[in-house]
Design a protein around this motif. Structure first.
Motif, PDB file in Angstrom:
ATOM      1  N   ASP A 170       0.836  -1.201   0.000  1.00  0.00           N
ATOM      2  CA  ASP A 170       0.000   0.000   0.000  1.00  0.00           C
ATOM      3  C   ASP A 170       0.875   1.257   0.000  1.00  0.00           C
ATOM      4  OD1 ASP A 170      -2.298  -1.492   0.069  1.00  0.00           O
ATOM      5  OD2 ASP A 170      -2.646  -1.244   2.234  1.00  0.00           O
ATOM      6  N   SER A 171       0.357   2.334  -0.557  1.00  0.00           N
ATOM      7  CA  SER A 171       1.064   3.614  -0.533  1.00  0.00           C
ATOM      8  C   SER A 171       1.012   4.210   0.870  1.00  0.00           C
ATOM      9  CB  SER A 171       0.422   4.590  -1.524  1.00  0.00           C
ATOM     10  OG  SER A 171      -0.877   4.948  -1.072  1.00  0.00           O
ATOM     11  N   VAL A 172       1.894   5.160   1.141  1.00  0.00           N
ATOM     12  CA  VAL A 172       1.904   5.827   2.439  1.00  0.00           C
ATOM     13  C   VAL A 172       0.571   6.529   2.676  1.00  0.00           C
ATOM     14  CG1 VAL A 172       2.962   7.682   3.794  1.00  0.00           C
ATOM     15  CG2 VAL A 172       4.408   6.088   2.514  1.00  0.00           C
ATOM     16  N   THR A 173       0.043   7.176   1.649  1.00  0.00           N
ATOM     17  CA  THR A 173      -1.235   7.868   1.780  1.00  0.00           C
ATOM     18  C   THR A 173      -2.345   6.912   2.191  1.00  0.00           C
ATOM     19  OG1 THR A 173      -0.614   9.565   0.162  1.00  0.00           O
ATOM     20  CG2 THR A 173      -2.976   9.209   0.531  1.00  0.00           C
ATOM     21  N   LYS A 174      -2.386   5.755   1.571  1.00  0.00           N
ATOM     22  CA  LYS A 174      -3.421   4.771   1.898  1.00  0.00           C
ATOM     23  C   LYS A 174      -3.234   4.223   3.313  1.00  0.00           C
ATOM     24  CE  LYS A 174      -5.642   0.584   0.102  1.00  0.00           C
ATOM     25  NZ  LYS A 174      -5.641  -0.425  -1.007  1.00  0.00           N
ATOM     26  N   ILE A 175      -2.003   3.978   3.694  1.00  0.00           N
ATOM     27  CA  ILE A 175      -1.719   3.451   5.040  1.00  0.00           C
ATOM     28  C   ILE A 175      -2.117   4.460   6.108  1.00  0.00           C
ATOM     29  CG2 ILE A 175       0.149   2.819   6.638  1.00  0.00           C
ATOM     30  CD1 ILE A 175       1.588   1.591   4.182  1.00  0.00           C
ATOM     31  N   LEU A 176      -1.722   5.716   5.927  1.00  0.00           N
ATOM     32  CA  LEU A 176      -2.047   6.737   6.923  1.00  0.00           C
ATOM     33  C   LEU A 176      -3.553   6.965   7.016  1.00  0.00           C
ATOM     34  CD1 LEU A 176       0.781   9.396   6.369  1.00  0.00           C
ATOM     35  CD2 LEU A 176       0.684   7.538   8.051  1.00  0.00           C
ATOM     36  N   ALA A 177      -4.238   6.877   5.888  1.00  0.00           N
ATOM     37  CA  ALA A 177      -5.696   7.061   5.885  1.00  0.00           C
ATOM     38  C   ALA A 177      -6.398   5.928   6.632  1.00  0.00           C
ATOM     39  CB  ALA A 177      -6.212   7.149   4.449  1.00  0.00           C
ATOM     40  N   ARG A 178      -5.946   4.690   6.417  1.00  0.00           N
ATOM     41  CA  ARG A 178      -6.566   3.547   7.121  1.00  0.00           C
ATOM     42  C   ARG A 178      -6.353   3.663   8.631  1.00  0.00           C
ATOM     43  NH1 ARG A 178      -8.599  -0.263   9.716  1.00  0.00           N
ATOM     44  NH2 ARG A 178     -10.057   1.460   9.792  1.00  0.00           N
ATOM     45  N   PHE A 179      -5.145   4.035   9.024  1.00  0.00           N
ATOM     46  CA  PHE A 179      -4.856   4.196  10.450  1.00  0.00           C
ATOM     47  C   PHE A 179      -5.640   5.367  11.036  1.00  0.00           C
ATOM     48  CE2 PHE A 179      -1.118   1.412   9.965  1.00  0.00           C
ATOM     49  CZ  PHE A 179      -1.138   0.749  11.180  1.00  0.00           C
TER      50      PHE A 179
END
Length: 357
Positions: A170-179
């Protein structure tokens, strides 16, 4: 004078005894606890330390148990409400046939099945056991913080939905959004990733099972954060995804998501802050884990049994560059000064895989 001395001793003994008697004697006649409910944890502790964690080793079962605490708990969403899952409720064990089939949970069925007999043996809910086993396991790793443990999670009522667990590609943007949807800040995301300092991958690349994420997988130290920042072989990425940066250390695997977070402007300084700062790394990990372990739970109905968790061994090693590596090999994005670290002497040695028990 003798009478006065005796009175002082008696007074001091009374104060100490009063403090001690704040704890309740458990039915086994051996242990004491501040709450009677915590007494039930001592036989579980002794059993899993001896028979599950190989006499208190920081090995494969610890790595997998810690991974399971996350995969169970992160099935939680602030935006989706109840339909976003119950968080740290043990649903991954109760509804194993559903949740272990999710792509992001690949390979986690091994630890779910390994823990199942203990859950069946003791009067403890699956959610409590998963988090308890994770905290006990981490206590076997030198340098780790003593994690908190709250008792009282109810049985889960439904499986967590799919697509709740961030994946290595996953991209950083996607990871930070999920968290963020689970209530975690970027700083807490990086803090939780300290778990990778005592972790290995079996299924990211099945051809090299047991590959650790740093050169010291049995020690909770900052080598993971150091070694993830090292230059390595770069592979092309896609839009919004920087691609993989392979570790320069033979035998060590690097997740694409870890490499990306270490190099993203939103998280690079948070990442670097863990380098050679054991106090910060351990403290921030403990705080983030305390939050993760009670996701979706009513803490007011839980009992703090953290005193049952053993005190981890102290860290005796120091942060360093592996053999053949120096400051020039660091791919630094953060503008803050990078700590001065020594380089291990001797030839470059391959990082050994973590053996299966």
């Amino acid at each position: 004078m003798a009478f006065q001395y005796c009175s002082i001793v008696v007074a001091l003994f009374s104060v100490a005894n009063a403090a001690f008697t704040n704890k309740i004697a458990c039915a086994d006649g051996i242990h004491f606890a501040t709450h009677e409910a915590c007494c039930a944890l001592f036989p579980i502790l002794e059993d899993i330390q001896e028979n599950f964690f190989d006499g208190g080793q920081c090995g494969e079962e610890v790595h997998e148990s810690l991974r399971l605490t996350f995969h169970d708990a992160i099935g939680f969403s602030l935006s989706q409400g109840p339909s976003g899952g119950g968080g740290a409720d043990g649903s991954i064990a109760v509804f194993a046939s559903v949740e272990t089939a999710y792509h992001a949970n690949g390979g986690i069925d091994d630890i779910v099945h390994a823990q199942a007999p203990y859950i069946a043996t003791y009067n403890i809910t699956p959610g409590d056991f998963i988090q308890f086993a994770g905290a006990v396991g981490v206590s076997n790793c030198p340098g780790a913080p003593r994690l908190e443990f709250l008792l009282g999670r109810p049985f889960p009522t439904a499986p967590a939905p799919d697509l709740m667990v961030p994946e290595p590609f996953d991209s950083v943007t996607k990871i930070l959004a999920r968290f963020a949807d689970a209530g975690f800040s970027p700083a807490e995301v990086v803090a939780l990733l300290a778990s990778h300092t005592i972790a290995a991958a079996d299924h990211v690349d099945p051809s090299i099972p047991g590959s650790p994420f740093d050169s010291t997988p049995a020690v909770f130290d900052s080598q993971f954060f150091i070694e993830t920042m090292l230059n390595g072989t770069a592979f092309p990425g896609t839009a919004g995804n920087p691609g993989e940066v392979e570790s320069p250390l033979p035998g060590e695997i690097r997740l694409q998501s870890d490499a990306a977070l270490a190099r993203d402007k939103r998280t690079a300084c948070l990442w670097q802050a863990n380098v050679n700062d054991q106090t910060h790394m351990a403290g921030s990990f403990k705080a983030a884990m305390a939050k993760l372990a009670v996701l979706g739970q009513d803490v007011s109905k839980m009992v703090d049994c953290s005193e049952v968790i053993p005190v981890p061994p102290k860290l005796t090693s120091r942060a360093h560059f592996p053999s053949g590596i120096t400051r020039k090999d660091v791919n630094q994005i953060c503008s803050l000064p990078f700590p001065t670290l020594p380089t291990d002497p001797g030839p470059v040695e391959p990082v050994a895989p973590v053996p299966k028990s």
